[in-house]
Scaffold this motif. Sequence first.
Motif, mmCIF file in Angstrom:
data_model
loop_
_atom_site.group_PDB
_atom_site.id
_atom_site.type_symbol
_atom_site.label_atom_id
_atom_site.label_comp_id
_atom_site.label_asym_id
_atom_site.label_seq_id
_atom_site.Cartn_x
_atom_site.Cartn_y
_atom_site.Cartn_z
ATOM 1 N N SER A 1 12.317 -0.156 -4.394
ATOM 2 C CA SER A 1 11.982 -0.030 -2.980
ATOM 3 C C SER A 1 12.619 -1.170 -2.194
ATOM 4 C CB SER A 1 10.461 -0.045 -2.798
ATOM 5 O OG SER A 1 10.121 0.123 -1.438
ATOM 6 N N MET B 1 7.305 -2.073 1.605
ATOM 7 C CA MET B 1 6.005 -1.663 1.083
ATOM 8 C C MET B 1 6.101 -0.296 0.395
ATOM 9 S SD MET B 1 3.837 -4.047 1.585
ATOM 10 C CE MET B 1 2.306 -3.170 1.312
ATOM 11 N N ILE B 2 5.444 -0.183 -0.738
ATOM 12 C CA ILE B 2 5.418 1.074 -1.486
ATOM 13 C C ILE B 2 4.192 1.863 -1.039
ATOM 14 C CG2 ILE B 2 5.242 2.118 -3.773
ATOM 15 C CD1 ILE B 2 6.565 -0.440 -4.875
ATOM 16 N N GLN C 1 8.664 -3.560 -5.419
ATOM 17 C CA GLN C 1 8.581 -3.524 -3.962
ATOM 18 C C GLN C 1 9.836 -4.055 -3.302
ATOM 19 O OE1 GLN C 1 4.748 -4.445 -2.140
ATOM 20 N NE2 GLN C 1 5.775 -5.842 -0.736
#
Length: 240
Positions: A195, A198-199, A219
Amino acid sequence: MLEHKKVLPRKDLHYGRLSKKLLPIVTDEYPRLFYKKDQESHEFDAIFTLMVDCSASMHQKMEETKRGIVLFHEVLNQLKIPHAIVGFWEDATTVKEREQPNYFHIIHSFTDSFYGNNGAKIMQLEPEEDNRDGFSIRVITEKMMERRENHKFLLVFSDGEPAAANYDQNGIVDTHIAVSEARKKGIDVIGMFLSDGMIDEREDETMKNIYGRERLMIQDVADLPELFTPILKKLLLKTI
């Protein structure tokens, strides 16, 4: 991990080093009084494949991902563990109803992963088009099953759910089935979610539906180099 050794002695031999236990001279008709100590071995009976999602959505994450892959490569090299590094994608511009061209960029194969000065090839990985993960995992699984090592690990680096023509929700189910098939064949499959912020709950649920508990949610892709050490340690402990 480098303390992984095989040093157990072989006992009750007809020749070798003389044992301190000489009672068999009296008790046995043909006493075996010698032993041999095997040479230390630092080799792991394992292989790794690092699959890298080369879909277009990886554009902002590919550079940091390659840094993490380089570290995996260098450490596996030092441990003399054969490993393959493969980028995968589907050519969205030429997809037809009965034809979905999928490509594999083989950065390293199991036979050339130890070659000197090959690490720079990892920099060739680039974002391309779509990703049909289930199909790609099945292809790589077959390649891994050709190897004789007892422990096989497949790490899939991706930024989320599969995305290809007519492969939306079906893609999640198909990839889950492909992962389950690989695990039934003895391959440890770990989903590495990459990512750049934020996940959210949906992303975590998608990875859970595909990989179950064997997933790592990252993240910030920049943290990948720091996270790879505990990941590798955990996996190699399974080989002892």
